[in-house]
Enzyme design. Structure first.
Site, PDB file in Angstrom:
ATOM      1  N   LYS A 298      38.435  46.266  38.667  1.00 40.62           N
ATOM      2  CA  LYS A 298      37.859  45.668  39.157  1.00 40.62           C
ATOM      3  C   LYS A 298      38.343  44.750  40.676  1.00 40.62           C
ATOM      4  O   LYS A 298      37.702  44.336  41.525  1.00 40.62           O
ATOM      5  CB  LYS A 298      38.307  44.366  38.643  1.00 40.62           C
ATOM      6  CG  LYS A 298      37.392  43.616  37.031  1.00 40.62           C
ATOM      7  CD  LYS A 298      38.197  43.015  35.582  1.00 40.62           C
ATOM      8  CE  LYS A 298      37.125  43.102  34.572  1.00 40.62           C
ATOM      9  NZ  LYS A 298      37.848  42.626  34.028  1.00 40.62           N
TER      10      LYS A 298
ATOM     11  N   GLU B  55      27.319  41.027  39.677  1.00 34.47           N
ATOM     12  CA  GLU B  55      28.258  40.338  39.411  1.00 34.47           C
ATOM     13  C   GLU B  55      29.452  40.621  37.498  1.00 34.47           C
ATOM     14  O   GLU B  55      30.363  39.801  37.447  1.00 34.47           O
ATOM     15  CB  GLU B  55      26.894  38.938  39.026  1.00 34.47           C
ATOM     16  CG  GLU B  55      28.186  37.411  38.294  1.00 34.47           C
ATOM     17  CD  GLU B  55      29.018  37.376  40.227  1.00 34.47           C
ATOM     18  OE1 GLU B  55      29.906  37.544  39.717  1.00 34.47           O
ATOM     19  OE2 GLU B  55      27.914  36.308  41.347  1.00 34.47           O
TER      20      GLU B  55
ATOM     21  N   GLY C  27      40.830  40.027  17.781  1.00 35.78           N
ATOM     22  CA  GLY C  27      39.650  40.330  17.980  1.00 35.78           C
ATOM     23  C   GLY C  27      40.039  40.063  19.909  1.00 35.78           C
ATOM     24  O   GLY C  27      38.977  40.381  20.651  1.00 35.78           O
TER      25      GLY C  27
ATOM     26  N   GLU D 290      41.388  45.519  22.080  1.00 33.15           N
ATOM     27  CA  GLU D 290      40.688  46.420  21.613  1.00 33.15           C
ATOM     28  C   GLU D 290      40.994  47.137  20.294  1.00 33.15           C
ATOM     29  O   GLU D 290      42.957  47.305  20.463  1.00 33.15           O
ATOM     30  CB  GLU D 290      39.978  47.716  21.525  1.00 33.15           C
ATOM     31  CG  GLU D 290      39.399  46.627  22.691  1.00 33.15           C
ATOM     32  CD  GLU D 290      38.036  47.731  23.678  1.00 33.15           C
ATOM     33  OE1 GLU D 290      38.339  48.771  22.958  1.00 33.15           O
ATOM     34  OE2 GLU D 290      37.966  47.181  24.912  1.00 33.15           O
TER      35      GLU D 290
ATOM     36  N   ARG E 106      21.777  53.581  21.334  1.00 32.11           N
ATOM     37  CA  ARG E 106      22.100  55.231  20.562  1.00 32.11           C
ATOM     38  C   ARG E 106      22.121  55.329  18.738  1.00 32.11           C
ATOM     39  O   ARG E 106      21.354  56.117  18.761  1.00 32.11           O
ATOM     40  CB  ARG E 106      24.033  55.262  20.851  1.00 32.11           C
ATOM     41  CG  ARG E 106      24.564  56.479  22.036  1.00 32.11           C
ATOM     42  CD  ARG E 106      25.415  56.445  22.094  1.00 32.11           C
ATOM     43  NE  ARG E 106      25.769  55.470  21.787  1.00 32.11           N
ATOM     44  CZ  ARG E 106      27.510  55.106  22.016  1.00 32.11           C
ATOM     45  NH1 ARG E 106      28.022  56.186  21.844  1.00 32.11           N
ATOM     46  NH2 ARG E 106      28.382  54.102  22.122  1.00 32.11           N
TER      47      ARG E 106
ATOM     48  N   ASP F   7      41.581  48.331  33.205  1.00 31.95           N
ATOM     49  CA  ASP F   7      40.101  47.761  33.273  1.00 31.95           C
ATOM     50  C   ASP F   7      40.585  47.062  34.815  1.00 31.95           C
ATOM     51  O   ASP F   7      39.455  46.718  35.422  1.00 31.95           O
ATOM     52  CB  ASP F   7      40.515  47.051  32.347  1.00 31.95           C
ATOM     53  CG  ASP F   7      39.159  45.581  32.496  1.00 31.95           C
ATOM     54  OD1 ASP F   7      38.096  46.555  31.723  1.00 31.95           O
ATOM     55  OD2 ASP F   7      39.676  44.630  32.723  1.00 31.95           O
TER      56      ASP F   7
ATOM     57  N   ILE G 254      31.886  34.724  35.344  1.00 33.82           N
ATOM     58  CA  ILE G 254      32.474  33.678  36.947  1.00 33.82           C
ATOM     59  C   ILE G 254      31.724  34.451  38.082  1.00 33.82           C
ATOM     60  O   ILE G 254      32.232  35.190  37.710  1.00 33.82           O
ATOM     61  CB  ILE G 254      34.610  33.787  36.778  1.00 33.82           C
ATOM     62  CG1 ILE G 254      34.993  34.079  35.983  1.00 33.82           C
ATOM     63  CG2 ILE G 254      34.306  32.890  37.788  1.00 33.82           C
ATOM     64  CD1 ILE G 254      35.866  33.628  35.771  1.00 33.82           C
TER      65      ILE G 254
ATOM     66  N   LYS H 173      31.591  47.576  35.560  1.00 33.68           N
ATOM     67  CA  LYS H 173      33.353  48.061  36.484  1.00 33.68           C
ATOM     68  C   LYS H 173      34.041  49.466  36.712  1.00 33.68           C
ATOM     69  O   LYS H 173      33.801  49.580  37.810  1.00 33.68           O
ATOM     70  CB  LYS H 173      34.399  47.002  35.971  1.00 33.68           C
ATOM     71  CG  LYS H 173      34.514  47.742  34.829  1.00 33.68           C
ATOM     72  CD  LYS H 173      35.347  45.995  33.960  1.00 33.68           C
ATOM     73  CE  LYS H 173      36.064  46.256  32.952  1.00 33.68           C
ATOM     74  NZ  LYS H 173      34.812  45.828  31.421  1.00 33.68           N
TER      75      LYS H 173
ATOM     76  N   VAL I 126      32.927  42.044  37.301  1.00 34.49           N
ATOM     77  CA  VAL I 126      34.344  41.285  37.531  1.00 34.49           C
ATOM     78  C   VAL I 126      34.021  40.468  37.106  1.00 34.49           C
ATOM     79  O   VAL I 126      33.428  39.249  36.986  1.00 34.49           O
ATOM     80  CB  VAL I 126      34.739  41.220  38.798  1.00 34.49           C
ATOM     81  CG1 VAL I 126      35.820  40.699  39.540  1.00 34.49           C
ATOM     82  CG2 VAL I 126      34.301  42.322  40.066  1.00 34.49           C
TER      83      VAL I 126
END
Lengths: 433, 433
Positions: free
Chosen positions: A207, A131, A189, A192, A48, A203, A138, A107, A134
């Site tokens: 998932k 992958e 950190g 957010e 952007r 979120d 991992i 996601k 989620v």
């Protein structure tokens, strides 16, 4: 058998994850080429704000016109790490239409429109891998849809959000309240500025939808997932959990019903025994526990977010998609043949831990116990404590046997109507037993 | 897009694992067909003792002539769960020659002859998959060779033998000695009548060779793996470990050297901190911890053996191989392009915990410390305890900083020559820090 014409990759987004993807593509170019059987080349990077300096990326590759990039026609794989619904969705379908496969870390989009995106990929004979969507680094999607393809998964129980696990772990280890722990997560950190998507479990719900769909070979949309955030978890809840030999985690829980005819997916805080492998997942780590018929209990553990870990998952997919391209095949697409109905939350059966503030006088326990019995909810243990503060109130902690969420909701509604029940301090599900 | 001609599977071996493979192929036939895109049919079962009744298997399928079965020419996939080197090796290569792909659970064979078998598979355009060969049901081979294909693995640290983990866990939790814990493992069926392959770490060494090869894209043979069993671990070692905040596990450790130019693979008992995720792996469970550049720290946990768990891994591979066959492609073959040398044990750098029996008199510590210094081994901590038994001996526990195994071996040889050192009670490596 190295082919010399490189495979061309278009990168959409060059933030925390995208810049790591670009960096690894450059620094590990020889390894990637050897593993794929052909070199891979970064053919364009859509951003952007092109003015931001991006170390190690040839400025000539940078463009603000993502649509033109995916329409170029010579792109083999589009890596989408923009996030959000639009323009990501349109860019992905445009990529398929123009002969590119897609690796995505998105996601929210996969949870909302996974079926349509899979259909578009299949229509054009392209791959769609995700992958990284989620639990970050991992390996989870591939084990579920490939390693366990010969097994029957019955339950997926996961800590899939690092921010909330950091907060809950902090509350558990330090006795801090929610706000104090959130403030620390923000300062470090891990959270957010607007933590809503994490702490209200949007979120994790996305998932859960993706995991449930893959685990049960059925379509589960974001709207099918019951969602409860963790902002109301208190230090008192942790104290109660400890008395039961438990801790509290925000869990994504995908289950096949006992009769096998339906599935459920939900995200909420829950007590789990300290002896459960998920209980010792600390800080911002993620872990997903899978129960299946033949394999039994498996757990996958690792960093659930962050630029480099997420890039690791993206690049694993990129290698797979490039190999597929060279061999002229595509990987496993959507597997939704089972087409099981998703049951509402009321049908979920689990155990409950309920804290009530009651009048401290004889007969209250009998009244409360009668309400549970009338709703068919069987009580496992009751603990009554006078407050000793002269308020005339006592605290009553009830732990139930397994009951449906609908029965429990009915019980709680009836309890609230009792004169002797001054308030329902907390209701928490007990999982992992 | 279901094809109706079934894919034909030949099963070699029908013991604990094979009978579960056959059972799941029957009971989950519809699911397998849906996931593969074509039905799979058990076309033959080769066994040594055909007279044994095998529930659910059509007696007409049973044969003692495994060679004829793999030579039939109409077999799509041969599932080899016989174990051992021969006749498994010849049967597998014969299968490739006659147009079949192979799924194997044979760790000993893969560790010894993996390169030759991969070459035979590639020559004939067939697949060779063996997820079940390492850590039973735990998806590990696929995550390492596919999910992490875009990353750089630096270390694999694993509990890959359930029998020895059961024994060590028992010793840790109950204070039992090795023999007592072994007896219990035998009584419960966790250890075989002859436990040599497990307790002397031959089994774990084979798995280490396979893991190192895949993790580092280089060939690592069984002979390259340093191997030390766990029969000499004592209750006193566990007491020492606890004093350091550690426990003891039999670990398979595959490492890339700090300069990236070589690798090592070894199996031995080691102390690991109780805070390490591997420390809490209980009973007969397995877990493998992977450290990579981008993903960071990952762990894979689950049952490492048993009929149904191993069958789950075999069937996951079977589904993948069948899908590959339908699409006309093959999956990833051997990746040994890095061709890194395997360094000897002397080059391994780690920390050590050494218990010495010494004369209880002044100056001994100075003598001992001088020997360490002369061999370039830096001491982290020393703990000296008089025995208080009138023997005139004391116990000296030295924990070193990181040093090469060769330096440590030289140190210990020199210590043994000191008059004041009566004996070296134990030497144990300290890992996972």
């Amino acid at each position: 058998m190295m082919r010399t014409r490189p495979l061309k990759v278009a990168l959409l987004g060059c933030g925390v994850v995208g810049s790591e993807v670009a960096r690894i593509m450059t620094t590990h170019a020889d390894d990637l080429a050897a593993r794929i059987g052909a070199p891979v080349e970064l053919a364009g990077v859509a951003v952007r704000r092109p003015s931001r300096v991006r170390e190690g990326i040839d400025p000539a590759l940078v463009t603000t016109d993502a649509t033109a990039l995916v329409k170029r026609g010579d792109i083999d794989v589009v890596v989408e790490v923009i996030g959000g619904i639009e323009p990501a969705r349109t860019l992905i379908t445009t990529a398929f239409e123009h002969g590119a496969s897609v690796v995505s870390a998105n996601k929210a989009l996969l949870a909302q429109d996974g079926a349509a995106l899979h259909a578009a990929a299949e229509e054009h004979g392209e791959d769609l891998y995700y992958e990284a969507a989620v639990a970050g680094a991992i390996p989870l999607i591939r084990p579920l849809r490939e390693s366990l393809a010969g097994d029957k998964v019955n339950r997926v129980l996961g800590i899939v959000n690092g921010t909330t696990n950091f907060i809950l772990d902090k509350m558990d280890s330090s006795g801090a309240g929610y706000q104090e722990a959130l403030d620390e997560a923000t300062a470090l950190g891990y959270a957010e500025a607007d933590p809503t998507a994490d702490v209200e479990a949007f979120d994790a719900a996305a998932k859960a939808a993706i995991l449930a769909g893959i685990a049960f070979h059925t379509r589960v949309r974001l709207d099918d997932v019951y969602r409860e955030g963790m902002t109301e978890v208190t230090a008192a809840d942790f104290a109660s959990a400890r008395e039961m030999g438990c801790t509290i985690k925000l869990l994504a829980i995908c289950e096949r019903a006992a009769d096998g005819g339906s599935v459920t997916a939900r995200v909420h805080p829950a007590m789990i025994p300290l002896t459960h492998p998920l209980a010792s997942v600390r800080g911002a780590y993620n872990a997903v526990f899978v129960e299946s018929d033949a394999a039994g209990q498996l757990m996958f553990y690792g960093p659930g977010a962050g630029g480099a870990p997420t890039a690791s998952a993206v690049l694993g997919d990129l290698v797979a998609v490039c190999r597929n391209r060279l061999s002229g095949a595509t990987g496993p697409g959507e597997s939704a043949y089972a087409a099981l109905p998703v049951s509402p939350m009321g049908d979920v059966v689990t155990r409950y831990h309920i804290s009530l503030d009651v009048a401290d006088k004889p007969g209250v326990l009998a009244q409360v116990a009668t309400v549970f019995a009338e709703h068919g909810v069987s009580i496992d243990t009751v603990r009554q404590q006078g407050r000793l503060d002269g308020s005339g109130e006592a605290s009553l902690v009830v732990v139930t046997h397994r009951a449906s969420d609908a029965s429990l909701t009915g019980t709680v509604e009836a309890l609230r109507k009792l004169d002797t029940v001054r308030g329902v301090a907390s209701i928490m599900r007990v999982e992992g037993e």
